[in-house]
Design a protein around this motif. Structure first.
Motif, mmCIF file in Angstrom:
data_model
loop_
_atom_site.group_PDB
_atom_site.id
_atom_site.type_symbol
_atom_site.label_atom_id
_atom_site.label_comp_id
_atom_site.label_asym_id
_atom_site.label_seq_id
_atom_site.Cartn_x
_atom_site.Cartn_y
_atom_site.Cartn_z
ATOM 1 N N VAL A 12 -37.953 -58.259 30.248
ATOM 2 C CA VAL A 12 -38.755 -57.271 29.532
ATOM 3 C C VAL A 12 -39.783 -56.640 30.475
ATOM 4 O O VAL A 12 -39.983 -55.418 30.487
ATOM 5 N N GLN A 40 -36.668 -44.862 27.007
ATOM 6 C CA GLN A 40 -37.003 -45.135 25.615
ATOM 7 C C GLN A 40 -35.874 -44.768 24.655
ATOM 8 O O GLN A 40 -35.964 -45.073 23.472
ATOM 9 N N LEU A 46 -35.194 -51.275 27.044
ATOM 10 C CA LEU A 46 -36.052 -51.701 25.943
ATOM 11 C C LEU A 46 -35.359 -51.543 24.606
ATOM 12 O O LEU A 46 -35.526 -52.381 23.690
ATOM 13 N N ALA A 47 -34.583 -50.452 24.440
ATOM 14 C CA ALA A 47 -33.838 -50.286 23.192
ATOM 15 C C ALA A 47 -32.797 -51.377 23.040
ATOM 16 O O ALA A 47 -32.534 -51.869 21.920
ATOM 17 N N ASN A 50 -34.536 -54.549 21.947
ATOM 18 C CA ASN A 50 -34.902 -54.449 20.538
ATOM 19 C C ASN A 50 -33.679 -54.688 19.645
ATOM 20 O O ASN A 50 -33.780 -55.345 18.588
ATOM 21 N N MET A 53 -32.702 -58.378 19.007
ATOM 22 C CA MET A 53 -33.545 -59.210 18.148
ATOM 23 C C MET A 53 -32.786 -59.774 16.958
ATOM 24 O O MET A 53 -33.124 -60.863 16.450
ATOM 25 N N LYS A 61 -37.929 -65.601 16.552
ATOM 26 C CA LYS A 61 -38.080 -64.169 16.304
ATOM 27 C C LYS A 61 -39.513 -63.699 16.490
ATOM 28 O O LYS A 61 -39.760 -62.619 17.048
ATOM 29 N N GLY A 65 -40.213 -61.050 19.197
ATOM 30 C CA GLY A 65 -40.592 -59.781 18.589
ATOM 31 C C GLY A 65 -41.911 -59.273 19.137
ATOM 32 O O GLY A 65 -42.090 -58.074 19.397
ATOM 33 N N VAL A 68 -41.245 -58.001 22.831
ATOM 34 C CA VAL A 68 -40.571 -56.701 22.916
ATOM 35 C C VAL A 68 -41.459 -55.593 22.348
ATOM 36 O O VAL A 68 -41.558 -54.480 22.896
ATOM 37 N N GLY A 69 -42.125 -55.856 21.219
ATOM 38 C CA GLY A 69 -42.980 -54.846 20.610
ATOM 39 C C GLY A 69 -44.125 -54.429 21.525
ATOM 40 O O GLY A 69 -44.461 -53.235 21.648
ATOM 41 N N ARG A 72 -42.733 -52.193 24.315
ATOM 42 C CA ARG A 72 -42.468 -50.828 23.855
ATOM 43 C C ARG A 72 -43.770 -50.044 23.643
ATOM 44 O O ARG A 72 -43.856 -48.850 23.917
#
Length: 346
Positions: A12, A40, A46-47, A50, A53, A61, A65, A68-69, A72
């Motif tokens: 990441v 993006q 990154l997509a 996501n 997940m 999670k 989560g 990753v969040g 982004r």
């Protein structure tokens, strides 16, 4: 679950670093848009993280989560900040390009101008308007009757032959390019009641050479007076007044016997030019005379009751006399340098 890519903090972080580097390297808005799509968009790292997940065990999670969040969010903020920087820089560059130095000397606008020939014609017509005369115009494409027959030029007259006149086909229409503005005078006599005091300026055409002293299309101004008791003395006084208005109080005219079909008696008239370059002298200017009784009869005017005079001058020649123009071709060729010699803004 072993075939599902594993989300790791290192992976990441690497994706975030690449995205931030791409945002910083974008030099303009289109480049930033391309970088945003690459880092993006749906196919970006990154997509992909996501999308993974959904395969992360439930107990992990929350941890992944958040990882990753946060990644982004950092990338979004970086691209948004870079977008503002580039937009501000592009606006500044546009303003600089459009900047106006209000202390600079304004550039001179080159405006259009009247041609000296047009101004000379207007000057001559103003003189006659000031005398109470009427300015009249007529068609440049004229019927032979107006151009020749009504002016006492019979069918055998040399001026009706092809070497002098532009005839318009088909011949049975009897149309010519007018060889003088005298047809306008005949039209004036047919359309008006006497007394008549008119000046008819305009273009005429003859099969002359295009050289320093001749033009195939040139400009005339012809005067006509029909009234009771008109004599050659009235003609001479009118010509002297015109000469003095154009060339100074010492200018005058003289008459020399000649022959024209539409006037009797007829004369050539010369101009005494007091300020001519090289010294005052007499210069031939035009033709004149008393209107021939046959011309009056053609217009329905009784020559026993009325008489009149007519004259014609070349406006090009007037400009040559007044402004020392040596070559008539300069007046017709449309070179702005000719107009600039007269102090005109062009």
């Amino acid at each position: 679950m072993s075939d599902v890519p594993v989300i790791t903090p290192e992976g990441v972080e690497a994706a975030v670093a690449e995205a931030l580097a791409a945002a910083g390297a974008a030099s303009d808005t289109p480049a930033l848009k391309a970088a945003r799509a690459a880092h993006q968009g749906d196919g970006s790292a990154l997509a992909t993280f996501n999308a993974q997940m959904r395969h992360v065990p439930k107990e992990n999670k929350a941890e992944f989560g958040k990882l990753v969040g946060a990644a982004r969010g950092r990338v979004n903020q970086a691209f948004a900040a870079r977008e503002q920087e580039l937009a501000a820089a592009e606006v500044a560059a546009a303003l600089e390009a459009e900047r106006i130095d209000i202390t600079a000397v304004a550039s001179r606008t080159r405006q259009g101008a009247r041609h000296p020939m047009g101004l000379m014609q207007e000057r001559i017509t103003d003189i006659f308007v000031g005398m109470g005369w009427e300015i009249v115009e007529g068609p440049e494409l004229e019927h032979e009757w107006f151009n020749f027959d009504s002016l006492n030029l019979d069918e055998d007259h040399p001026a009706r032959q092809m070497q002098d006149t532009f005839f318009v086909e088909p011949a049975e229409r009897h149309l010519v390019l007018r060889t003088q503005t005298s047809p306008v005078q005949m039209r004036a006599m047919l359309e008006r009641d006497v007394p008549i005091y008119v000046l008819s300026p305009g273009k005429v055409a003859r099969t002359d050479e295009f050289d320093a002293t001749h033009l195939p299309v040139f400009t005339q101004a012809e005067g006509l007076v029909i009234d009771k008791g008109i004599t050659m003395a009235h003609l001479k006084g009118t010509l002297d007044h015109l000469a003095q208005q154009l060339f100074g109080s010492e200018a005058k005219t003289r008459l020399r016997t000649n022959h024209f079909p539409f006037t009797e008696p007829s004369a050539e008239f010369d101009l005494w030019h007091p300020t001519f370059k090289g010294g005052a002298r007499w210069i031939e200017w035009g033709g004149c005379g008393m209107v021939n009784p046959n011309v009056l009869r053609a217009a329905g005017i009784d020559p026993e009751e009325y008489s009149g005079f007519a004259f014609g001058i070349g406006i090009e020649r007037a400009l040559m006399f007044r402004s020392d123009v040596q070559d008539m071709r300069d007046m017709a060729e449309g070179d702005v340098r000719f107009s600039e010699q007269f102090g005109m803004v062009v």
